[in-house]
Structure formats: structure tokens, C-alpha cells
Design an enzyme around this catalytic site. Structure first.
Site, short mmCIF file in Angstrom:
data_model
loop_
_atom_site.label_atom_id
_atom_site.label_comp_id
_atom_site.label_asym_id
_atom_site.label_seq_id
_atom_site.Cartn_x
_atom_site.Cartn_y
_atom_site.Cartn_z
N HIS A 159 0.86 -1.18 0.00
CA HIS A 159 0.00 0.00 0.00
C HIS A 159 0.91 1.24 0.00
O HIS A 159 1.77 1.38 0.87
CB HIS A 159 -0.92 -0.01 1.22
CG HIS A 159 -1.93 -1.14 1.17
ND1 HIS A 159 -2.21 -1.95 2.24
CD2 HIS A 159 -2.69 -1.59 0.14
CE1 HIS A 159 -3.13 -2.84 1.88
NE2 HIS A 159 -3.43 -2.65 0.61
N GLU A 164 1.63 3.56 3.19
CA GLU A 164 2.01 2.94 4.46
C GLU A 164 3.53 3.02 4.57
O GLU A 164 4.28 2.19 4.06
CB GLU A 164 1.46 1.51 4.53
CG GLU A 164 -0.08 1.54 4.57
CD GLU A 164 -0.75 0.19 4.65
OE1 GLU A 164 -1.98 0.14 4.63
OE2 GLU A 164 -0.02 -0.84 4.72
N ARG A 182 -3.07 4.60 -1.22
CA ARG A 182 -3.07 3.18 -0.91
C ARG A 182 -2.89 2.37 -2.19
O ARG A 182 -2.09 1.45 -2.25
CB ARG A 182 -4.40 2.83 -0.24
CG ARG A 182 -4.55 1.37 0.21
CD ARG A 182 -5.86 1.24 0.98
NE ARG A 182 -6.21 -0.12 1.33
CZ ARG A 182 -5.83 -0.75 2.46
NH1 ARG A 182 -5.06 -0.13 3.33
NH2 ARG A 182 -6.22 -1.97 2.71
N ARG A 199 -5.41 -7.41 -2.54
CA ARG A 199 -6.59 -8.28 -2.73
C ARG A 199 -6.52 -8.98 -4.10
O ARG A 199 -7.47 -9.66 -4.49
CB ARG A 199 -7.88 -7.47 -2.65
CG ARG A 199 -8.09 -6.68 -1.36
CD ARG A 199 -8.26 -7.55 -0.12
NE ARG A 199 -8.49 -6.73 1.07
CZ ARG A 199 -7.52 -6.27 1.86
NH1 ARG A 199 -6.25 -6.55 1.61
NH2 ARG A 199 -7.80 -5.51 2.91
N HIS A 239 3.01 -3.80 6.60
CA HIS A 239 1.92 -2.81 6.53
C HIS A 239 1.90 -1.95 7.77
O HIS A 239 2.51 -2.27 8.78
CB HIS A 239 0.58 -3.54 6.40
CG HIS A 239 0.42 -4.25 5.10
ND1 HIS A 239 -0.33 -3.75 4.06
CD2 HIS A 239 0.94 -5.42 4.65
CE1 HIS A 239 -0.28 -4.58 3.03
NE2 HIS A 239 0.48 -5.61 3.36
N GLU A 283 1.80 -5.87 10.69
CA GLU A 283 0.81 -4.77 10.67
C GLU A 283 1.03 -3.94 11.94
O GLU A 283 0.82 -4.45 13.04
CB GLU A 283 -0.59 -5.35 10.64
CG GLU A 283 -1.72 -4.36 10.56
CD GLU A 283 -1.90 -3.78 9.16
OE1 GLU A 283 -1.50 -2.62 9.00
OE2 GLU A 283 -2.42 -4.49 8.27
N TYR A 306 -10.55 1.60 5.72
CA TYR A 306 -11.84 0.90 5.67
C TYR A 306 -13.02 1.84 5.92
O TYR A 306 -14.18 1.43 5.87
CB TYR A 306 -11.88 -0.24 6.71
CG TYR A 306 -10.75 -1.24 6.59
CD1 TYR A 306 -10.11 -1.47 5.37
CD2 TYR A 306 -10.30 -1.95 7.69
CE1 TYR A 306 -9.06 -2.37 5.26
CE2 TYR A 306 -9.26 -2.86 7.59
CZ TYR A 306 -8.64 -3.06 6.38
OH TYR A 306 -7.60 -3.96 6.28
#
Lengths: 290, 290
Positions: free
Chosen positions: A12, A15, A54, A62, A103, A163, A275
């Protein structure tokens, strides 16, 4: 034996902590104790980096389902995924033993290791990380088989994600950077120990982990507009037990909405900015012992 | 007398707290005590909101110089600025007595009122806000005449900005939302008191404020790549005194860079994500008494 390990940042593009760690290790080299490991360092989505977003067209992390890698999509990240799959994979028959994808999140998740399988190997890894970095969290996303995930790290024979949060998108906090670096080093320490045959589940204490449940959405009105925000009591409380009756949302006309369930859960990805547009407020998890 | 007041959110499309406050007041109405005020509520940059970005082509909050409003630029935000200037202004001969523009920042600036002039009116306003909201910070940007600023709020006869943090872009924290709401209400309370003639500088205690100095950049190498990050001792320390010799940056090879000046400063906008791409690390300020 791990003969080839891939460390990836910038899956991303906004990040920043993983991106900076990869760049610094490219410039200064990995710590000397890892000299015997074969580690590649790469930035996955340079175009998203340049745009400070992102992703440019679709979420790169994905794209890596077998179906996604086989389709004809010309979306920028779909094309990029096929190229990365050739470089790191190919998925299902990979030349890379272990892909570690880095991430960060706006949620206060601290340093979290995300594993996608609970087998002997991942149990050893989780216990090792928790033993050497007690502040780490272990998140288990094994709701489907490893190869069914669309994550970049599944291009490896084994794959995990680091993460770390909370860190706003597009900037770098020293605390988040250091947690990211520490977790990456502990995972590489594990790889060394694993190669040396000095790892067995028996000699590592059991550890706490959290198994992903489901996403919880923001309350919406009939027009799809949000009617509430994350309650201040829940904000920044990732992986802390949320008990039945505790407040979850505060509506914009000042009422509390409580956790309406008959059992506790362990919320995480609370108020993750990526999100927010999807109206996802947080994810639930069950506490387990590995 | 304030006959018309404009409250604006969404000048930057990913600064969510002001956007949500405007939407909620549009839906539920302003608190009843403000019924006698003539307050318009608007979202400035709907296209940036939809895209979840600060701006689509150019920073809207830099477009409102007299030269900028007169030029022929077809950039989306340049065109939008001319339209907003007709709606709120026109700048220099405005139909709006007071424009209040609401922002948020990833920096830990708490609730900050930004004023662009130090005259009797703004001194009263600053003292009133600080008296009724002691946790507020007052930031003075009077390094040039009011009309020379490019800020949206300068379309009003008078204009100020509300700047609240820390909040990541594109998401909403309850604490930041409530600080934003409180400061907006205190400013409107001041407008009521001002209209009633009950305000004078004499009956409000003096207050602390910070006068903007200059931007401090990140250290860069010969290729323009950043060589350091904000030191953890400085991170989240907005408006706290930074003394000579205190650490400011941590280099990526582990050295500290200290504040190399012979006097203290009051840093703010520390590690603001929107300035990260510009390599701006923070802004300095001098402490003053209004």
C-alpha cells in the site's frame, strides 16, 4: 530450510514505515547477523507511492487469488500483481520460501503479526515472536485455506504480514517505525533459528493469539449516511476485551450504542482509515492459545 | 455587528471532523441559543470529499489570493475558488461578515484557533476562546496583511480557521470531533456576545498565543531523499517549548539531531501528513501574550 526470503514494503503506497525500513536496509544493509540468510528487499507498488495513495486503481493486496492472477483485468494493480507473482511466486509453486509483507494501520494495533495458517510452523513462529517481543499481538486469519487469500504474501510457500499502528497514512512515526523494524528482525531471527534446527514447539511457551471473526459496520441511515462514530471508550482499544454492554458507538445526536452480544470479543482495526469509506468500523476476534 | 456568518467544512476533502460537524448541524440544526445568528453551513470541496483526498488538482486553501482569484487557471480548485468567492465574498468587498473554516491535522495540536490579524477584534476573540476553552491554543499567522493570504476564510470581512488534531486523514475520532464542535460553539458564543455589546478587551484576561515563525524541513541527502524522521521526543509535542539542544530528528542510521538555535521555539504541525511530501517537518512559533 529457508533458502529464499522476500521482505516487501509499499504494497500500500501510503504505508510509510515498511517503505522506509526497506529503503534503509537497501541503503545500509541488513543487520550483519542475518548475513547467512538470502533476503530480497522490494517495494511493491511504486506508482501508488509516487501518488501517496493506498492504490491507484484497485487494492493490490486483494489481487493475489488464483482466479485474480488468471484473469484478464487491465487495472494497474491487477497487472502489477501478475508481474509480482512471477517475481516472488508463482503462487502455489513458489520459488520463494517465505514472503513477509509489511503494513501499517491508523488503528492502535501496536506490532501485530498476521498469520494465515495454524500449523506446527506458524505456531512455532507465533510463539517465538511473542516470546522475544512480548508487546506483539498475534492475529490469525485462517477462516479459509492459505491459497484462497488474495494477499501478496501468499505468493510465497509461506507468507505472513506485519501490521503496525497507529500511524496516519502518508507519514512516519519513530515509534511505529521501531516496532516494525523490531518485528521484522525477530521474524528473521526465527528464520535463522529454524534453519539451524534449534526451534521446536516444545521449547517455546504457549502464547495468546486472536482469531479473526467478522467486520462490524458503522450504523447507517436509510440513505447510507453514517449516524454514529466510534465511541471514545472503544477508540485506541484494539485487542482489549469488549464486554457485552460496553459502548461501541456514539450517535451524532448523542446516544451510546453498546456491544449487543452475549460474549466478549477482541476488536481490532478499530477506525482504520482505509476501511472508513467501506463503512467498516472494526473487526472482531476470539482469543485463543497457540 | 455580525449579520452573516459562514461556517465551512471540507475545504480539504479528507479532513473529516469539520465535514461531519457541518453535516450534523445541517441535519439537526445549530444549538438553539444561536437562533438569532445568521449562520450559513457549507461543504467547500465535494469532489475532493468523494475522492477522499485533500484536493483533486491543487490545494483549495491556497487559491484565495486576489491574484489567484483573478487568474485564468482551469485547475479544478482554481475554478471552485472563484465560485466560492462569489458565494462567500467577494474578497475585499465581502457580503459575509465572518468566515470560520474548519480543518483537522495529524499533528497533536489539540483545538487550535488560527487568527490572521492582531487587532482589537481578534485579541478579544482569542481571549474569549482561551477563557471559555482553556485547553485551546491560539496560533497567530500575521506575517503578512490579511488580504494577502490565500486561505478560503479570507473571503469574509473577517476570517479564522479552526484546526484540531491529531486525527488521521479520512477518518473521524470522537475526541477530535468534540473539540471541533466545542471550539465552533465558543466562537459563535463570542459572536453573540459581540453583537450584544458585552465584549471588551478590558473584561477578558490576557492570553497566551503563538506567532508563526517558519517551516523546518526534514534533513535530505544529495538525492533529495529524507535521512531522518521526527524524534520520538518531539513527536506529539506540539506547542510545547523546544529548547536549544533538545532532540528534533533521529537519523536512519541512529543519530540524534538537536535543536541548533540559541533560543526556544514552540513547534507545531509536527509531522503533519499533508506536508510530508513537501518535506516539511514542523513549523516554529514564538510565544506571545495577547
Amino acid at each position: 530450510m529457508f533458502n529464499s526470503i522476500a521482505l516487501v514494503g509499499g504494497t500500500h503506497g501510503n504505508e510509510t514505515s515498511g517503505i522506509q525500513l526497506i529503503r534503509n536496509w537497501q541503503q545500509f544493509g541488513l543487520p550483519a547477523r542475518f548475513d547467512e540468510l538470502n533476503v530480497s528487499l522490494s517495494i511493491a507498488n511504486e506508482a501508488a507511492l509516487a501518488a501517496n495513495v493506498r492504490f491507484v486503481e484497485e487494492d493490490l493486496n486483494r489481487q493475489f487469488t488464483l482466479a485474480g492472477l488468471a484473469n484478464e483485468s487491465r487495472a494497474k494493480e491487477a497487472v502489477l500483481a501478475k508481474s509480482l507473482n512471477q517475481q516472488l511466486g508463482p503462487k502455489g509453486n513458489s520459488k520463494t520460501d517465505f514472503v513477509i509483507d509489511i503494513h501499517n494501520t491508523t488503528s492502535e494495533m501496536g506490532a501485530t503479526l498476521i498469520i494465515l495458517e495454524v500449523d506446527e510452523f506458524h505456531t512455532q513462529l507465533a510463539r517465538y515472536v511473542k516470546h522475544h517481543m512480548p508487546e506483539a499481538n498475534i492475529l490469525v486469519e485462517d477462516e479459509k485455506p492459505y491459497l484462497d487469500h488474495g494477499y501478496l504474501c501468499t505468493t510465497g510457500k509461506k507468507g505472513v504480514m506485519i501490521e503496525v499502528g497507529g500511524q496516519p497514512q502518508g507519514m512516519l512515526r519513530e515509534d511505529v517505525y521501531l516496532l516494525t523494524q523490531t518485528m521484522a528482525e525477530v521474524i528473521l531471527d526465527f528464520c535463522m533459528a529454524y534453519n539451524n534446527g534449534s526451534i521446536s514447539t516444545d521449547n517455546l511457551p504457549q502464547c495468546e493469539a486472536f482469531r479473526l471473526g467478522e467486520n462490524v459496520g458503522f450504523p447507517l441511515d436509510e440513505n447510507g449516511q453514517r449516524t454514529a462514530m466510534i465511541h471514545h471508550a472503544l477508540q485506541d482499544s484494539d485487542f482489549k476485551p469488549l464486554m457485552p454492554g460496553m459502548p461501541v458507538f456514539r450517535t451524532f445526536d448523542g446516544k451510546d450504542i453498546t456491544w449487543n452480544s452475549d460474549k466478549e470479543t477482541y476488536p481490532h482495526f478499530i477506525n482504520e482509515a482505509a476501511y472508513f469509506k467501506l463503512d467498516v468500523a472494526f473487526a472482531t476476534a476470539q482469543r485463543i492459545i497457540l
